[in-house]
Design a protein around this motif. Structure first.
Motif, PDB file in Angstrom:
ATOM      1  N   MET A 277      30.153  28.817  46.767  1.00 28.64           N
ATOM      2  CA  MET A 277      31.007  29.879  46.248  1.00 28.64           C
ATOM      3  C   MET A 277      31.179  29.665  44.749  1.00 28.64           C
ATOM      4  SD  MET A 277      32.259  31.981  48.632  1.00 28.64           S
ATOM      5  CE  MET A 277      32.250  32.084  50.432  1.00 28.64           C
ATOM      6  N   VAL A 278      30.837  30.678  43.963  1.00 27.35           N
ATOM      7  CA  VAL A 278      30.903  30.570  42.508  1.00 27.35           C
ATOM      8  C   VAL A 278      32.054  31.429  42.007  1.00 27.35           C
ATOM      9  CG1 VAL A 278      29.690  30.859  40.321  1.00 27.35           C
ATOM     10  CG2 VAL A 278      28.419  30.210  42.392  1.00 27.35           C
ATOM     11  N   GLU A 279      33.013  30.774  41.396  1.00 22.92           N
ATOM     12  CA  GLU A 279      34.165  31.503  40.853  1.00 22.92           C
ATOM     13  C   GLU A 279      33.844  31.986  39.440  1.00 22.92           C
ATOM     14  OE1 GLU A 279      38.299  30.619  38.716  1.00 22.92           O
ATOM     15  OE2 GLU A 279      37.788  29.224  40.294  1.00 22.92           O
ATOM     16  N   GLY A 280      34.058  33.243  39.189  1.00 20.14           N
ATOM     17  CA  GLY A 280      33.917  33.781  37.836  1.00 20.14           C
ATOM     18  C   GLY A 280      35.249  34.272  37.334  1.00 20.14           C
ATOM     19  N   ASP A 281      35.226  35.077  36.307  1.00 18.68           N
ATOM     20  CA  ASP A 281      36.453  35.707  35.840  1.00 18.68           C
ATOM     21  C   ASP A 281      36.900  36.734  36.871  1.00 18.68           C
ATOM     22  OD1 ASP A 281      36.533  34.322  33.365  1.00 18.68           O
ATOM     23  OD2 ASP A 281      35.020  35.681  32.561  1.00 18.68           O
ATOM     24  N   ASN A 282      38.186  36.927  36.973  1.00 21.25           N
ATOM     25  CA  ASN A 282      38.700  37.941  37.894  1.00 21.25           C
ATOM     26  C   ASN A 282      39.988  38.524  37.350  1.00 21.25           C
ATOM     27  OD1 ASN A 282      41.118  36.518  39.338  1.00 21.25           O
ATOM     28  ND2 ASN A 282      39.464  35.009  39.383  1.00 21.25           N
ATOM     29  N   GLY A 283      40.281  39.707  37.814  1.00 17.42           N
ATOM     30  CA  GLY A 283      41.435  40.442  37.303  1.00 17.42           C
ATOM     31  C   GLY A 283      42.721  40.177  38.042  1.00 17.42           C
ATOM     32  N   GLY A 284      42.951  38.910  38.394  1.00 17.90           N
ATOM     33  CA  GLY A 284      44.200  38.550  39.039  1.00 17.90           C
ATOM     34  C   GLY A 284      44.091  38.488  40.549  1.00 17.90           C
ATOM     35  N   SER A 285      45.106  37.905  41.156  1.00 21.37           N
ATOM     36  CA  SER A 285      45.135  37.772  42.609  1.00 21.37           C
ATOM     37  C   SER A 285      46.495  38.152  43.163  1.00 21.37           C
ATOM     38  CB  SER A 285      44.796  36.341  43.026  1.00 21.37           C
ATOM     39  OG  SER A 285      45.085  36.141  44.383  1.00 21.37           O
ATOM     40  N   PHE A 286      47.545  37.452  42.716  1.00 20.39           N
ATOM     41  CA  PHE A 286      48.915  37.668  43.198  1.00 20.39           C
ATOM     42  C   PHE A 286      49.024  37.473  44.705  1.00 20.39           C
ATOM     43  CE2 PHE A 286      48.119  40.764  39.697  1.00 20.39           C
ATOM     44  CZ  PHE A 286      48.679  40.001  38.694  1.00 20.39           C
ATOM     45  N   GLY A 287      48.107  36.669  45.261  1.00 21.48           N
ATOM     46  CA  GLY A 287      48.090  36.434  46.691  1.00 21.48           C
ATOM     47  C   GLY A 287      47.244  37.421  47.460  1.00 21.48           C
ATOM     48  N   VAL A 288      46.869  38.535  46.835  1.00 25.17           N
ATOM     49  CA  VAL A 288      46.164  39.614  47.520  1.00 25.17           C
ATOM     50  C   VAL A 288      44.654  39.405  47.474  1.00 25.17           C
ATOM     51  CG1 VAL A 288      45.697  42.093  47.482  1.00 25.17           C
ATOM     52  CG2 VAL A 288      48.007  41.249  47.050  1.00 25.17           C
ATOM     53  N   ARG A 289      44.134  39.180  46.285  1.00 30.41           N
ATOM     54  CA  ARG A 289      42.687  39.106  46.096  1.00 30.41           C
ATOM     55  C   ARG A 289      42.216  37.665  46.228  1.00 30.41           C
ATOM     56  NH1 ARG A 289      38.722  38.373  42.313  1.00 30.41           N
ATOM     57  NH2 ARG A 289      37.013  39.877  42.321  1.00 30.41           N
TER      58      ARG A 289
ATOM     59  N   PRO B 289      40.720  34.226  24.045  1.00 32.63           N
ATOM     60  CA  PRO B 289      39.815  34.796  23.040  1.00 32.63           C
ATOM     61  C   PRO B 289      38.557  35.415  23.650  1.00 32.63           C
ATOM     62  CG  PRO B 289      40.690  32.715  22.263  1.00 32.63           C
ATOM     63  CD  PRO B 289      41.135  32.862  23.683  1.00 32.63           C
ATOM     64  N   ARG B 290      37.966  34.741  24.614  1.00 33.87           N
ATOM     65  CA  ARG B 290      36.760  35.275  25.245  1.00 33.87           C
ATOM     66  C   ARG B 290      37.062  36.556  26.016  1.00 33.87           C
ATOM     67  NH1 ARG B 290      35.013  34.470  30.309  1.00 33.87           N
ATOM     68  NH2 ARG B 290      36.589  32.861  30.650  1.00 33.87           N
ATOM     69  N   LEU B 291      38.154  36.567  26.762  1.00 37.33           N
ATOM     70  CA  LEU B 291      38.476  37.736  27.576  1.00 37.33           C
ATOM     71  C   LEU B 291      38.889  38.924  26.708  1.00 37.33           C
ATOM     72  CD1 LEU B 291      40.512  35.973  30.405  1.00 37.33           C
ATOM     73  CD2 LEU B 291      38.142  36.760  30.514  1.00 37.33           C
TER      74      LEU B 291
END
Length: 775
Positions: free
Chosen positions: A241-253, A18-20
């Protein structure tokens, strides 16, 4: 979900969404700090060369520019990005420096960092930097890498960084006993994970406290904290290190990249916050690529279809440097070439080759996607030569359940002994064939219908998960009696808040809406390992079970003092704490006593999800276009925590696999220039491209290696896609004698396969006119 009915197994919608979906996400580029500056990276436009001069004087004098950094400003020795997974001393010469100093080795390598009042000013300043690079011959493919006329690291004397060998049994002896040997060469092209949000880093230095805070962490924040702290000469606990929202990783990011050092370094140097946001072209040029595997492999069989052995050589083009996870593809290609099959004799050599391309890392199903393509194509070729049905061939060779746990081949250097934990492989194969209506559709094999040739194929796979060594979780009882669950697992789009919340709710016997999951940031738990190798649910969830057990003990001890009874007489159920005489307290009543617990789950044994996929394609022989008619996937994941999020993971992974198999391709020319660095050239699947996908997940054989019985399921959907689609195209074009042993199967590639078959004089079907097939 407000009742305390079991949350595990329920299709609870993701609490993250809902937030995203309302645009309220907080990505790193949404963040701003007081007096913030901006970083822009000057990248090499040359693939290979010796740096003669980098003159930044004009750029540094430009109004609005605070500093322009080169290798000379960083100091010596230059920090390098170390290996994170299976590091060896032999890898160290090939680790990437955080900025180029004497030599450039790929287009996109950082040469200088401009810090300015705005990104636009920084971009303008880049135009004023004078760079003089003496060109060297580019190493652009496997042939030039093996040839060695031009070396990326002259002191090493070769473009092969290291060899890995996988073995089991006695392959030479098995091949001597074989009735049939099938040999073929294969190639899987270079492509990578394309995240919705490119990378970004925001760093702030607190000189008074000697503390560095970095926003934008994803995937492995604790590992990245260790790397950054060491590179900057700081204590590990001085970096957050502060984790925020991110647009995916798939091992790459989310692995450590040069910018993850350069931006914090500039922030400390200037005493002001610095932010860098990657644009899409930079992402294509500088992010970790993957795949890019070629192989020469042979299979030894008996006449009845029993596979005796598999052996061969593979070459993995890892680009210019060994990045933090850069050896995983090379290791997995060899160690998992046998897949879910009972192959007692294995001998595979994998050469890790350097080239003047962006360095490679992991991408969803690293090495396994490639290994499955090679093996499943070989299996179809062998079955065809032996005259054995493809299903029968596979069923005969699947690891039987009574041999579980079944040992996976050995690998060296850096051995990683592992074994298939549990499974009813043949049962899942049969279920997939039933769901795909395999028997009913066999009349369509190779048939021309409305201008397209139809073909069906199947493939079996395993997916390794639950990578150790451990994971941490901390649970805190808040003042209102709700639970805050802090985990070392990171959120990279897989639904951590929802899935781990379900596990915590059941473990503490409270309603799901009384649990809040906080993840990834290094301040939440003492240590953590992040999200990779399909580990979040198994490792993070099991750590939550351990923390919940410890917290329950503390709750019982606190309540026992209030009840004046023994702790073991206290019961905890439905969010209430009850004495033997039925007196009850809520968690809120006990919260003032500061109830919390942190625990770890230790594990060195992987889980193995397994399954079967079936694809039905239709191929236009005039255009080379492959249409997906139907796709069915059935897998056993041990225990399903949330069927809704699991289904999304599987379907999403299949679509990624289809994109990589049919569309995506990172193409370099002979000078090491990337030709497909925009979405105009690098084709991505659209939502309308592959609508007919059925994914079924089962709970047949729980894993014996963790208390949840769960198995990782974030990568399985992508692993068999290349092999299944290639075999389906071969089945469709069998009357043309086309054997697709190279990816991607884009229209130009399929068109060339048909043209080559015609030029080779292979028999064509009577109904295939010269107009229908390319000359």
């Amino acid at each position: 979900m407000t009742e305390t009915a079991p949350a595990i197994g329920q299709p609870i919608e993701r609490v993250e969404d809902p937030r995203l979906l309302r645009g309220r996400g907080r990505y790193v580029d949404d963040l701003s700090r007081n007096r913030q500056l901006y970083a822009v990276v000057l990248r090499s436009s040359m693939a290979h060369g010796t740096i003669r001069k980098i003159d930044v004087s004009a750029a540094a004098a430009m109004p609005g520019v605070h500093v322009v950094l080169t290798a000379d400003d960083i100091g010596k020795p230059l920090p390098r990005v170390p290996g994170r997974l299976f590091p060896l001393p032999e890898h160290e010469p090939f680790y990437q420096p955080v900025i180029a100093s004497s030599k450039v080795r790929y287009v996109g390598e950082p040469l200088a960092l401009v810090i300015a009042e705005s990104p636009a000013l920084g971009e303008d300043a880049l135009e004023l930097i004078e760079v003089d690079i003496e060109p060297l011959p580019a190493v652009s493919d496997r042939a030039t890498s093996l040839e060695g006329a031009s070396l990326l690291f002259e002191a090493h004397g070769s473009n092969c960084a290291i060899h890995y060998r996988t073995w089991k049994g006695d392959a030479a002896k098995a091949f001597a006993m074989a009735d049939r040997v099938v040999r073929q060469q294969f190639r899987v092209h270079r492509h990578t994970g394309i995240t919705m949000e490119p990378r970004g880093v925001l760093a702030e230095w607190d000189a008074a406290r000697g503390r560095m805070t970095v926003w934008g962490a994803a995937k492995v924040p604790f590992a990245n904290r260790r790397i950054l702290a060491a590179a900057m000469g700081l204590a590990e606990d001085a970096v957050e290190m502060v984790e925020g929202d991110n647009g995916g990783s798939f091992g790459v990011r989310g692995e450590f990249f040069p910018e993850d050092f350069l931006v914090p370094f500039a922030a400390r140097l200037l005493g002001r916050p610095v932010k860098w946001t990657e644009d899409r072209r930079e992402h294509f040029l500088a992010v970790s690529h993957s795949r890019d595997v070629s192989a020469d492999v042979e299979l030894a069989c008996r006449s009845d279809g029993e596979v005796l052995a598999i052996r061969g050589r593979a070459w993995v083009d890892i680009g210019a440097y060994l990045r933090s996870g850069g050896v995983i593809t090379s290791r997995n290609v060899g160690q998992f070439l046998a897949g879910p099959y009972r192959i007692e004799n294995v001998d595979v050599d994998v050469a890790v080759q350097l080239s003047n391309k962006s360095p490679s890392g992991t991408y969803r199903g690293p090495g396994r996607y490639e290994a499955d393509f090679i093996r499943e194509r070989l299996f179809d070729l062998a079955a065809g030569e032996l005259g054995i049905d493809r299903v029968t061939f596979r069923r005969r060779n699947l690891v039987p359940e009574d041999e579980m746990p079944y040992p996976v081949p050995n690998i060296a250097p850096a051995p990683n002994p592992t074994q298939l934990d549990s499974g009813a492989y043949a049962l899942v194969l049969d279920r997939c064939l039933e769901e795909a209506k395999w028997d009913e559709k066999q009349s369509l094999q190779g048939k021309l219908i409305d201008g397209r040739y139809h073909g069906l194929a199947l493939g079996c796979f395993i997916e390794g998960g639950a990578a150790g060594p451990k994971e941490n979780a901390r649970i805190v009882v808040e003042a209102d009696g709700a639970l805050s669950v802090y985990v070392g697992s990171s959120a990279v789009g897989q639904g951590v808040e929802t899935v781990l919340g379900q596990i915590a709710a059941d473990a503490m016997d409270v309603s799901f809406d009384r649990v809040r999951v906080l993840h990834g940031s290094t301040s939440y738990v003492q240590e953590g390992w992040g999200s990779y190798a399909s580990r979040s649910t198994v490792m993070g969830g099991s750590a939550i079970l351990a923390a919940a057990a410890a917290l329950k003990d503390r709750i019982r001890e606190a309540a026992a003092k209030r009840f004046n009874c023994a702790p073991e007489e206290v019961t905890i159920a439905r969010g209430k704490v009850t004495a033997p005489d039925a007196r009850a307290l809520t968690l809120a009543d006990l919260a003032p006593q500061g109830l919390a617990a942190e625990s770890s789950f230790l594990n060195h044994r992987h889980t193995y999800t397994y399954g079967t996929h079936v694809a039905h394609v239709a191929v236009d022989a005039r255009l080379g276009h492959v249409q997906l008619v139907d796709y069915v996937a059935v897998e056993d994941v041990g225990r399903i925590i949330n069927p809704l999020t699991l289904h999304g993971q599987v379907v999403g992974a299949i679509v990624q696999g289809l994109g990589g198999t049919l569309l995506e391709d990172l193409v370099y020319d002979r000078e090491g220039q990337l030709l497909t660095a925009t979405f105009a050239d690098y084709l991505m699947p659209l939502a309308t491209d592959f609508p007919q996908i059925t994914a079924i997940s089962l709970e047949l054989r729980p894993s014996p290696f963790n208390p949840l019985g769960a198995k990782g399921a974030g990568e399985g959907g992508i692993i068999p896609v290349g092999g299944v689609i290639a075999n389906a195209v071969a089945a469709a074009l069998r009357s043309f004698n086309v054997e697709p042993n190279e990816l991607p199967l884009s229209p130009p590639m399929v068109w060339r396969l048909l043209a080559n078959a015609r030029r080779a004089g292979k028999a064509f079907p009577p109904h295939a006119s010269r107009r229908e097939v390319p000359a």
